[in-house]
Scaffold this active site. Structure first.
Site, PDB file in Angstrom:
ATOM      1  N   GLU A 265       0.855  -1.196   0.000  1.00 35.53           N
ATOM      2  CA  GLU A 265       0.000   0.000   0.000  1.00 35.53           C
ATOM      3  C   GLU A 265       0.883   1.236   0.000  1.00 35.53           C
ATOM      4  O   GLU A 265       1.629   1.440   0.955  1.00 35.53           O
ATOM      5  CB  GLU A 265      -0.917  -0.018   1.222  1.00 35.53           C
ATOM      6  CG  GLU A 265      -1.903  -1.178   1.175  1.00 35.53           C
ATOM      7  CD  GLU A 265      -2.773  -1.294   2.431  1.00 35.53           C
ATOM      8  OE1 GLU A 265      -2.681  -0.397   3.297  1.00 35.53           O
ATOM      9  OE2 GLU A 265      -3.519  -2.263   2.539  1.00 35.53           O
ATOM     10  N   HIS A 286      -7.525   1.388   1.961  1.00 39.07           N
ATOM     11  CA  HIS A 286      -7.368   1.178   3.412  1.00 39.07           C
ATOM     12  C   HIS A 286      -8.116   2.253   4.202  1.00 39.07           C
ATOM     13  O   HIS A 286      -7.511   3.003   4.978  1.00 39.07           O
ATOM     14  CB  HIS A 286      -5.886   1.150   3.786  1.00 39.07           C
ATOM     15  CG  HIS A 286      -5.626   0.413   5.063  1.00 39.07           C
ATOM     16  ND1 HIS A 286      -4.500  -0.342   5.275  1.00 39.07           N
ATOM     17  CD2 HIS A 286      -6.354   0.311   6.205  1.00 39.07           C
ATOM     18  CE1 HIS A 286      -4.557  -0.865   6.490  1.00 39.07           C
ATOM     19  NE2 HIS A 286      -5.675  -0.483   7.066  1.00 39.07           N
TER      20      HIS A 286
HETATM   21  P1  NAD Z   1      -9.641  -9.169  16.949  1.00 36.13           P
HETATM   22  O1  NAD Z   1      -8.331  -9.450  17.557  1.00 36.13           O
HETATM   23  O2  NAD Z   1     -10.798  -8.772  17.814  1.00 36.13           O
HETATM   24  O3  NAD Z   1     -10.119 -10.435  16.074  1.00 36.13           O
HETATM   25  C1  NAD Z   1      -9.259 -11.208  15.286  1.00 36.13           C
HETATM   26  C2  NAD Z   1      -9.733 -12.648  15.423  1.00 36.13           C
HETATM   27  O4  NAD Z   1      -9.026 -13.463  14.485  1.00 36.13           O
HETATM   28  C3  NAD Z   1      -9.434 -13.245  16.825  1.00 36.13           C
HETATM   29  O5  NAD Z   1     -10.606 -13.793  17.391  1.00 36.13           O
HETATM   30  C4  NAD Z   1      -8.379 -14.315  16.538  1.00 36.13           C
HETATM   31  O6  NAD Z   1      -8.443 -15.418  17.415  1.00 36.13           O
HETATM   32  C5  NAD Z   1      -8.754 -14.700  15.112  1.00 36.13           C
HETATM   33  N1  NAD Z   1      -7.676 -15.408  14.412  1.00 36.13           N
HETATM   34  C6  NAD Z   1      -6.349 -15.204  14.488  1.00 36.13           C
HETATM   35  N2  NAD Z   1      -5.703 -16.096  13.705  1.00 36.13           N
HETATM   36  C7  NAD Z   1      -6.663 -16.847  13.102  1.00 36.13           C
HETATM   37  C8  NAD Z   1      -6.637 -17.921  12.183  1.00 36.13           C
HETATM   38  N3  NAD Z   1      -5.475 -18.406  11.720  1.00 36.13           N
HETATM   39  N4  NAD Z   1      -7.803 -18.455  11.791  1.00 36.13           N
HETATM   40  C9  NAD Z   1      -8.994 -18.000  12.266  1.00 36.13           C
HETATM   41  N5  NAD Z   1      -9.078 -16.984  13.151  1.00 36.13           N
HETATM   42  C10 NAD Z   1      -7.929 -16.416  13.561  1.00 36.13           C
HETATM   43  O7  NAD Z   1      -9.372  -8.049  15.852  1.00 36.13           O
HETATM   44  P2  NAD Z   1     -10.449  -7.074  15.165  1.00 36.13           P
HETATM   45  O8  NAD Z   1     -10.570  -5.828  15.957  1.00 36.13           O
HETATM   46  O9  NAD Z   1     -11.653  -7.855  14.810  1.00 36.13           O
HETATM   47  O10 NAD Z   1      -9.634  -6.685  13.846  1.00 36.13           O
HETATM   48  C11 NAD Z   1      -9.252  -7.693  12.898  1.00 36.13           C
HETATM   49  C12 NAD Z   1      -8.207  -7.114  11.967  1.00 36.13           C
HETATM   50  O11 NAD Z   1      -8.814  -6.153  11.124  1.00 36.13           O
HETATM   51  C13 NAD Z   1      -7.098  -6.312  12.678  1.00 36.13           C
HETATM   52  O12 NAD Z   1      -6.061  -7.140  13.134  1.00 36.13           O
HETATM   53  C14 NAD Z   1      -6.614  -5.378  11.619  1.00 36.13           C
HETATM   54  O13 NAD Z   1      -5.541  -5.966  10.943  1.00 36.13           O
HETATM   55  C15 NAD Z   1      -7.812  -5.258  10.671  1.00 36.13           C
HETATM   56  N6  NAD Z   1      -8.381  -3.899  10.649  1.00 36.13           N
HETATM   57  C16 NAD Z   1      -8.399  -3.241   9.476  1.00 36.13           C
HETATM   58  C17 NAD Z   1      -8.947  -1.974   9.396  1.00 36.13           C
HETATM   59  C18 NAD Z   1      -8.974  -1.243   8.086  1.00 36.13           C
HETATM   60  O14 NAD Z   1      -8.742  -0.037   8.089  1.00 36.13           O
HETATM   61  N7  NAD Z   1      -9.262  -1.907   6.994  1.00 36.13           N
HETATM   62  C19 NAD Z   1      -9.481  -1.350  10.544  1.00 36.13           C
HETATM   63  C20 NAD Z   1      -9.462  -2.065  11.741  1.00 36.13           C
HETATM   64  C21 NAD Z   1      -8.902  -3.338  11.792  1.00 36.13           C
END
Ligand code: NAD
Length: 317
Positions: A265, A286
């Site tokens: 990105e 993003h």
């Molecule tokens: P979170 O930590 O609450 O949830 C992530 C979940 O994924 C957890 O429950 C974890 O156990 C699970 N996980 C990890 N590895 C896994 C696997 N191999 N298989 C299945 N499940 C798995 O995080 P969240 O707040 O829900 O955010 C998720 C992701 O979204 C963040 O880490 C971030 O990278 C991304 N995000 C992107 C934006 C954006 O601007 N597009 C904004 C916010 C968050």
């Protein structure tokens, strides 16, 4: 790491953040140097002498940056994902790492829904045609999401928010996670399945895992083969979760792909431009957390977490 409470804290901010965050930190008596978009070389030269480094996802905080920051005590990530920070090394060096994990949940979930709904009705193609003077009614027939199966990979904060919205749309919801999320699944009427089952059964697949060693390219060619013809994939998590080059080979048989995140990105590789230009693909730059509300919450959550971290550093420093 002795740290008297009287010293004036120097903060380096290396990504674009809300002006309110800078003002709040100033009002706490800190000296702020705001250098959004700073290049790595300059960061390496500058970092020494700062106590707090504030970043978003752009700045890579690796060993070299951490080693050069000899006064560094706190790394603050304005947002959720910590994949741009060498967390293990920073903790080993005794630094405190904080983020704002709850701030963008609903903004990211709403964007996920937006991409799903746009794909379902080919809104991106219609907008493009109409803007170019073509009245495209009837050109791209859509589908309803009602009655379709949604597969949520990663049933954390954002995944669960998406599940709530999907229920309102009348979708059947499946989810998979590596930790025990059965309490939430029961509460929300979501069926937990294995990743393979989810990929085989879903009409729409949405990714909400953090980027880790295990999730890097987790949606690879073998897993893409499990996904049924005519399915949609939405990714608002991290670009590296999908092997983009493998995805290109499956586009013809998929309904469409909606991405808020890319492997690079901004994009730089031929295969990324191919993906972006493909008519079945919608890409946003993003913007998951780019809302008034999420940015406001990031300020509040980060300031509170910095205050907590300062207490901890002072008490144990
Ligand atoms: P979170 O930590 O609450 O949830 C992530 C979940 O994924 C957890 O429950 C974890 O156990 C699970 N996980 C990890 N590895 C896994 C696997 N191999 N298989 C299945 N499940 C798995 O995080 P969240 O707040 O829900 O955010 C998720 C992701 O979204 C963040 O880490 C971030 O990278 C991304 N995000 C992107 C934006 C954006 O601007 N597009 C904004 C916010 C968050």
């Amino acid at each position: 790491m002795g740290w008297e409470s009287g010293i004036q804290l120097k903060v380096l901010v290396t990504d674009k953040v809300d002006e309110k965050l800078l003002n709040r930190l100033r009002s706490m008596g800190m000296v702020i140097d705001y250098k959004p978009g700073i290049q790595r070389d300059e960061l390496l030269k500058l970092i020494d002498g700062y106590h707090i480094l504030v970043v978003r996802s752009r700045t890579k905080v690796d060993r070299e940056v951490i080693d050069r920051g000899t006064s560094l005590k706190i790394i603050a990530r304005a947002g959720v994902g910590l994949d741009n920070i060498d967390v293990e090394y920073a903790l080993k060096r005794g630094l405190v790492i904080i983020n704002s994990p709850n701030a963008a949940t609903y903004s990211a979930a709403e964007l996920t829904l937006t991409l799903m709904l746009m794909l379902a009705r080919n809104v991106h193609l219609h907008i493009f045609d109409v803007k170019n003077g073509k009245w495209s009614k009837g050109a791209y027939e859509g589908v309803e999401l009602r009655g379709k199966t949604l597969g949520i990979v990663g049933f954390g904060r954002i995944g669960r928010a998406v599940a709530r919205y999907a229920e309102a749309l009348g979708m059947r919801v499946l989810a998979t996670d590596i930790i025990d999320v059965s309490r939430y699944a029961n509460e929300l009427g979501v069926k937990l399945v294995s990743l393979s089952e989810l990929l085989e059964l879903s009409d729409v697949i949405t990714l909400h895992v953090a980027l880790t060693k295990d999730t890097y390219h987790m949606i690879n060619d073998d897993r893409l083969r499990l996904i049924k013809d005519g399915a949609m994939i939405v990714n608002t998590s991290r670009g590296e979760v999908i092997d983009t080059r493998a995805l290109l080979n499956h586009l013809d048989r998929l309904w469409g792909v909606g991405l808020d995140v890319l492997e690079h990105e901004p994009p730089r590789e031929d295969w990324e431009f191919k993906l972006i230009q493909h008519p079945k693909v919608i890409v946003t730059p993003h913007i998951g957390a780019e809302t008034v509300e999420a940015q406001g919450r990031i300020v509040e959550e980060l300031v509170a977490n910095i205050q907590d971290a300062l207490e901890r550093v002072r008490n144990h420093g």
